[in-house]
Design an enzyme around this catalytic site. Structure first.
Site, PDB file in Angstrom:
ATOM      1  N   GLY A  12       0.829  -1.218   0.000  1.00  0.00           N
ATOM      2  CA  GLY A  12       0.000   0.000   0.000  1.00  0.00           C
ATOM      3  C   GLY A  12       0.851   1.251   0.000  1.00  0.00           C
ATOM      4  O   GLY A  12       0.649   2.154   0.808  1.00  0.00           O
ATOM      5  N   SER A  14       1.085   3.388  -2.546  1.00  0.00           N
ATOM      6  CA  SER A  14       0.638   4.348  -3.562  1.00  0.00           C
ATOM      7  C   SER A  14       0.087   5.615  -2.936  1.00  0.00           C
ATOM      8  O   SER A  14      -0.111   6.611  -3.619  1.00  0.00           O
ATOM      9  CB  SER A  14      -0.456   3.709  -4.427  1.00  0.00           C
ATOM     10  OG  SER A  14      -1.555   3.342  -3.610  1.00  0.00           O
ATOM     11  N   SER A  15      -0.165   5.572  -1.633  1.00  0.00           N
ATOM     12  CA  SER A  15      -0.928   6.667  -1.028  1.00  0.00           C
ATOM     13  C   SER A  15      -0.639   6.737   0.474  1.00  0.00           C
ATOM     14  O   SER A  15      -0.161   5.769   1.067  1.00  0.00           O
ATOM     15  CB  SER A  15      -2.408   6.351  -1.299  1.00  0.00           C
ATOM     16  OG  SER A  15      -3.252   7.013  -0.414  1.00  0.00           O
ATOM     17  N   GLY A  16      -0.944   7.881   1.057  1.00  0.00           N
ATOM     18  CA  GLY A  16      -0.987   8.026   2.508  1.00  0.00           C
ATOM     19  C   GLY A  16       0.277   7.622   3.255  1.00  0.00           C
ATOM     20  O   GLY A  16       1.395   8.002   2.882  1.00  0.00           O
ATOM     21  N   SER A 130      -0.936  -1.059  12.500  1.00  0.00           N
ATOM     22  CA  SER A 130      -2.219  -1.276  13.166  1.00  0.00           C
ATOM     23  C   SER A 130      -2.916   0.074  13.253  1.00  0.00           C
ATOM     24  O   SER A 130      -2.991   0.827  12.283  1.00  0.00           O
ATOM     25  CB  SER A 130      -1.959  -1.905  14.541  1.00  0.00           C
ATOM     26  OG  SER A 130      -3.129  -2.007  15.290  1.00  0.00           O
ATOM     27  N   TYR A 144     -13.559  -2.491  11.712  1.00  0.00           N
ATOM     28  CA  TYR A 144     -12.205  -1.944  11.518  1.00  0.00           C
ATOM     29  C   TYR A 144     -11.382  -2.177  12.783  1.00  0.00           C
ATOM     30  O   TYR A 144     -10.271  -2.705  12.726  1.00  0.00           O
ATOM     31  CB  TYR A 144     -12.280  -0.450  11.182  1.00  0.00           C
ATOM     32  CG  TYR A 144     -10.913   0.177  11.013  1.00  0.00           C
ATOM     33  CD1 TYR A 144     -10.103  -0.166   9.942  1.00  0.00           C
ATOM     34  CD2 TYR A 144     -10.427   1.096  11.943  1.00  0.00           C
ATOM     35  CE1 TYR A 144      -8.838   0.391   9.791  1.00  0.00           C
ATOM     36  CE2 TYR A 144      -9.164   1.662  11.796  1.00  0.00           C
ATOM     37  CZ  TYR A 144      -8.376   1.308  10.717  1.00  0.00           C
ATOM     38  OH  TYR A 144      -7.119   1.847  10.576  1.00  0.00           O
ATOM     39  N   SER A 145     -11.949  -1.799  13.941  1.00  0.00           N
ATOM     40  CA  SER A 145     -11.243  -2.032  15.205  1.00  0.00           C
ATOM     41  C   SER A 145     -10.929  -3.514  15.380  1.00  0.00           C
ATOM     42  O   SER A 145      -9.815  -3.873  15.755  1.00  0.00           O
ATOM     43  CB  SER A 145     -12.102  -1.577  16.391  1.00  0.00           C
ATOM     44  OG  SER A 145     -11.873  -0.222  16.685  1.00  0.00           O
ATOM     45  N   ALA A 146     -11.918  -4.360  15.102  1.00  0.00           N
ATOM     46  CA  ALA A 146     -11.710  -5.804  15.295  1.00  0.00           C
ATOM     47  C   ALA A 146     -10.564  -6.305  14.419  1.00  0.00           C
ATOM     48  O   ALA A 146      -9.733  -7.111  14.863  1.00  0.00           O
ATOM     49  CB  ALA A 146     -12.997  -6.562  14.979  1.00  0.00           C
ATOM     50  N   SER A 147     -10.492  -5.809  13.172  1.00  0.00           N
ATOM     51  CA  SER A 147      -9.420  -6.272  12.278  1.00  0.00           C
ATOM     52  C   SER A 147      -8.054  -5.850  12.810  1.00  0.00           C
ATOM     53  O   SER A 147      -7.069  -6.579  12.688  1.00  0.00           O
ATOM     54  CB  SER A 147      -9.634  -5.747  10.853  1.00  0.00           C
ATOM     55  OG  SER A 147      -9.390  -4.348  10.774  1.00  0.00           O
ATOM     56  N   LYS A 148      -8.002  -4.666  13.433  1.00  0.00           N
ATOM     57  CA  LYS A 148      -6.712  -4.187  13.965  1.00  0.00           C
ATOM     58  C   LYS A 148      -6.384  -4.853  15.309  1.00  0.00           C
ATOM     59  O   LYS A 148      -5.216  -5.131  15.589  1.00  0.00           O
ATOM     60  CB  LYS A 148      -6.733  -2.661  14.096  1.00  0.00           C
ATOM     61  CG  LYS A 148      -6.832  -1.919  12.758  1.00  0.00           C
ATOM     62  CD  LYS A 148      -5.636  -2.175  11.841  1.00  0.00           C
ATOM     63  CE  LYS A 148      -5.638  -1.274  10.615  1.00  0.00           C
ATOM     64  NZ  LYS A 148      -4.490  -1.498   9.727  1.00  0.00           N
ATOM     65  N   PHE A 177      -4.559  10.465  10.690  1.00  0.00           N
ATOM     66  CA  PHE A 177      -3.629  11.070   9.729  1.00  0.00           C
ATOM     67  C   PHE A 177      -4.382  11.478   8.475  1.00  0.00           C
ATOM     68  O   PHE A 177      -5.375  10.850   8.116  1.00  0.00           O
ATOM     69  CB  PHE A 177      -2.514  10.070   9.373  1.00  0.00           C
ATOM     70  CG  PHE A 177      -1.445   9.995  10.424  1.00  0.00           C
ATOM     71  CD1 PHE A 177      -0.283  10.737  10.302  1.00  0.00           C
ATOM     72  CD2 PHE A 177      -1.625   9.228  11.559  1.00  0.00           C
ATOM     73  CE1 PHE A 177       0.698  10.705  11.291  1.00  0.00           C
ATOM     74  CE2 PHE A 177      -0.652   9.182  12.559  1.00  0.00           C
ATOM     75  CZ  PHE A 177       0.509   9.921  12.423  1.00  0.00           C
ATOM     76  N   THR A 179      -4.911  11.210   4.936  1.00  0.00           N
ATOM     77  CA  THR A 179      -4.565  10.310   3.825  1.00  0.00           C
ATOM     78  C   THR A 179      -5.820  10.075   2.986  1.00  0.00           C
ATOM     79  O   THR A 179      -6.873  10.644   3.254  1.00  0.00           O
ATOM     80  CB  THR A 179      -4.073   8.937   4.363  1.00  0.00           C
ATOM     81  OG1 THR A 179      -5.188   8.282   4.962  1.00  0.00           O
ATOM     82  CG2 THR A 179      -2.957   9.060   5.381  1.00  0.00           C
TER      83      THR A 179
HETATM   84  N1  LIG Z   1      -5.114   7.507   8.005  1.00  0.00           N
HETATM   85  C1  LIG Z   1      -5.318   7.230   9.257  1.00  0.00           C
HETATM   86  O1  LIG Z   1      -5.840   8.074  10.014  1.00  0.00           O
HETATM   87  C2  LIG Z   1      -4.919   5.891   9.830  1.00  0.00           C
HETATM   88  C3  LIG Z   1      -4.960   5.732  11.211  1.00  0.00           C
HETATM   89  C4  LIG Z   1      -4.586   4.537  11.778  1.00  0.00           C
HETATM   90  C5  LIG Z   1      -4.161   3.492  10.960  1.00  0.00           C
HETATM   91  N2  LIG Z   1      -4.144   3.649   9.606  1.00  0.00           N
HETATM   92  C6  LIG Z   1      -3.703   2.512   8.799  1.00  0.00           C
HETATM   93  O2  LIG Z   1      -2.668   2.921   7.950  1.00  0.00           O
HETATM   94  C7  LIG Z   1      -2.616   2.055   6.809  1.00  0.00           C
HETATM   95  C8  LIG Z   1      -2.493   2.911   5.564  1.00  0.00           C
HETATM   96  O3  LIG Z   1      -3.674   3.683   5.402  1.00  0.00           O
HETATM   97  P1  LIG Z   1      -3.675   5.175   4.850  1.00  0.00           P
HETATM   98  O4  LIG Z   1      -4.279   6.016   5.887  1.00  0.00           O
HETATM   99  O5  LIG Z   1      -2.360   5.528   4.306  1.00  0.00           O
HETATM  100  O6  LIG Z   1      -4.777   5.013   3.695  1.00  0.00           O
HETATM  101  P2  LIG Z   1      -4.716   5.244   2.116  1.00  0.00           P
HETATM  102  O7  LIG Z   1      -4.140   6.568   1.795  1.00  0.00           O
HETATM  103  O8  LIG Z   1      -6.097   4.934   1.639  1.00  0.00           O
HETATM  104  O9  LIG Z   1      -3.712   4.113   1.627  1.00  0.00           O
HETATM  105  C9  LIG Z   1      -4.079   2.760   1.675  1.00  0.00           C
HETATM  106  C10 LIG Z   1      -3.103   1.939   0.862  1.00  0.00           C
HETATM  107  O10 LIG Z   1      -3.517   0.573   0.972  1.00  0.00           O
HETATM  108  C11 LIG Z   1      -3.584   0.017  -0.323  1.00  0.00           C
HETATM  109  N3  LIG Z   1      -4.626  -1.001  -0.424  1.00  0.00           N
HETATM  110  C12 LIG Z   1      -5.914  -0.896  -0.072  1.00  0.00           C
HETATM  111  N4  LIG Z   1      -6.556  -2.052  -0.341  1.00  0.00           N
HETATM  112  C13 LIG Z   1      -5.634  -2.883  -0.865  1.00  0.00           C
HETATM  113  C14 LIG Z   1      -5.654  -4.203  -1.358  1.00  0.00           C
HETATM  114  N5  LIG Z   1      -6.777  -4.951  -1.384  1.00  0.00           N
HETATM  115  N6  LIG Z   1      -4.516  -4.761  -1.822  1.00  0.00           N
HETATM  116  C15 LIG Z   1      -3.390  -4.037  -1.836  1.00  0.00           C
HETATM  117  N7  LIG Z   1      -3.285  -2.772  -1.396  1.00  0.00           N
HETATM  118  C16 LIG Z   1      -4.402  -2.209  -0.926  1.00  0.00           C
HETATM  119  C17 LIG Z   1      -3.854   1.176  -1.267  1.00  0.00           C
HETATM  120  O11 LIG Z   1      -3.264   0.853  -2.519  1.00  0.00           O
HETATM  121  P3  LIG Z   1      -4.035   0.803  -3.920  1.00  0.00           P
HETATM  122  O12 LIG Z   1      -5.416   1.349  -3.707  1.00  0.00           O
HETATM  123  O13 LIG Z   1      -3.195   1.636  -4.812  1.00  0.00           O
HETATM  124  O14 LIG Z   1      -4.015  -0.645  -4.269  1.00  0.00           O
HETATM  125  C18 LIG Z   1      -3.104   2.317  -0.608  1.00  0.00           C
HETATM  126  O15 LIG Z   1      -1.778   2.396  -1.059  1.00  0.00           O
HETATM  127  C19 LIG Z   1      -3.893   1.213   6.863  1.00  0.00           C
HETATM  128  O16 LIG Z   1      -3.572  -0.071   7.345  1.00  0.00           O
HETATM  129  C20 LIG Z   1      -4.771   1.963   7.864  1.00  0.00           C
HETATM  130  O17 LIG Z   1      -5.667   1.101   8.525  1.00  0.00           O
HETATM  131  C21 LIG Z   1      -4.516   4.833   9.015  1.00  0.00           C
END
Ligand SMILES: NC(=O)c1ccc[n+]([C@@H]2O[C@H](COP(=O)([O-])OP(=O)(O)OC[C@H]3O[C@@H](n4cnc5c(N)ncnc54)[C@H](OP(=O)(O)O)[C@@H]3O)[C@@H](O)[C@H]2O)c1
Length: 270
Positions: A12, A14-16, A130, A144-148, A177, A179
């Site tokens: 993942g 590509s983003s965030g 997580s 979502y919480s359960a998965s984490k 964050f 994203t």
């Molecule tokens: N943002 C927050 O506030 C926050 C807080 C706590 C935890 N997190 C965790 O941080 C991690 C990253 O999230 P983010 O906030 O950076 O979100 P994001 O910007 O939406 O990025 C999510 C990334 O996961 C990839 N992804 C999603 N589904 C996928 C799949 N089936 N197979 C492969 N790649 C997949 C996406 O890639 P493609 O779509 O390009 O495939 C993308 O690069 C996640 O595990 C999220 O639960 C985020």
């Protein structure tokens, strides 16, 4: 081996958070492979790998593709993830399974493919992204919480299983964050017009969206990941994000349950 010669695979990217981590580690001289379902979207210097973490064959092919280009994988960052929102009562089993397929089984699939590689090379680090939501159950984000929470349990157990092989497992627990996570969130179908939970769900969701839109800079996670990779003896878990969110989670073991529930209810205007 000098740290900068290390090979890092980030799912993942590509983003965030994943994108920020990949770009930061490239800037520090690491060899970085970043995955996406659309791998063209990688930051400069990151070697793109196609991967859908929900697909066994895709995971096998992605790991094979990395090993065709690099002799080893020193660090695996299980970051790919998404969020499902809605009341538990109205979430179908299919919607719940989708949440676990990405956030939990996705990470498990990567671990199963890469642990033999790390055992063979005699060391490695697995960093599982997580969430603070993996330490406190969040209303209307139960799945979502359960998965984490599940990812946290996996990580703690795996750390012990892999200790004899010099492979460390680390959990990173981000708060909110900015994203693409917010835009990618899936609201369960029945929650769109729920006669039972409608107004409370809408209020809670609005709060989540606003906290995420005003959330911290992903660069914080990137810098933390760099420190974790360099650490001689990394901890099992690291919290990252707004001080107030980390503080509430830190207080949790000392708060009576009733007070914690009241605090959360008032925070999410429930
Ligand atoms: N943002 C927050 O506030 C926050 C807080 C706590 C935890 N997190 C965790 O941080 C991690 C990253 O999230 P983010 O906030 O950076 O979100 P994001 O910007 O939406 O990025 C999510 C990334 O996961 C990839 N992804 C999603 N589904 C996928 C799949 N089936 N197979 C492969 N790649 C997949 C996406 O890639 P493609 O779509 O390009 O495939 C993308 O690069 C996640 O595990 C999220 O639960 C985020």
């Amino acid at each position: 081996m000098p740290d900068t010669k290390k090979v890092v695979l980030i799912t993942g990217a590509s983003s965030g958070l994943g994108r920020a981590c990949a770009a930061h580690l490239v800037s520090k001289g690491f060899t970085v492979f970043g995955t996406s379902r659309q791998p063209a979207e990688m930051p400069a210097g990151v070697q793109p790998i196609a991967l859908d973490v929900t697909n066994d064959v895709s995971v096998e092919q992605a790991v094979t593709a990395v090993l065709a280009k690099a002799p080893r994988i020193d660090v695996l960052v299980n970051n790919a993830g998404m969020g499902v929102a809605g009341s538990l009562e109205e979430t179908t089993i299919e919607e719940a399974k989708r949440q676990f397929e990405v956030n939990f089984f996705g990470a498990m699939r990567l671990c199963q493919q890469i642990i033999p590689v790390m055992r063979g090379q005699g060391n490695g680090r697995i960093v599982n992204i997580s969430s603070l939501a993996g330490t406190i159950g969040l209303p209307f984000q139960a799945l979502y919480s359960a998965s984490k929470f599940a990812l946290e349990g996996l990580s703690e157990a795996l750390r012990l299983e892999l200790e004899p092989f010099n492979i460390q497992v680390i959990v990173v627990q981000p708060g909110d964050f900015r994203t693409r996570f917010t835009a990618s969130r899936r609201v369960v179908a029945a929650a769109q017009h729920s006669p039972v939970y409608g107004p409370r769900f809408a209020t809670a969701l609005q709060r989540y969206v606003s906290e995420e839109n005003n959330g911290a800079d992903p660069q914080l996670v990137a810098e933390l990941l760099h420190r974790i990779i360099l650490a001689r003896s990394p901890r099992l878990s690291y919290r990252v994000g707004a001080w107030s969110q980390r503080f509430l989670v830190g207080l949790r073991p000392f708060l009576p349950d009733k007070l914690l529930i009241r605090l959360l209810a008032s925070y999410y205007n429930l």
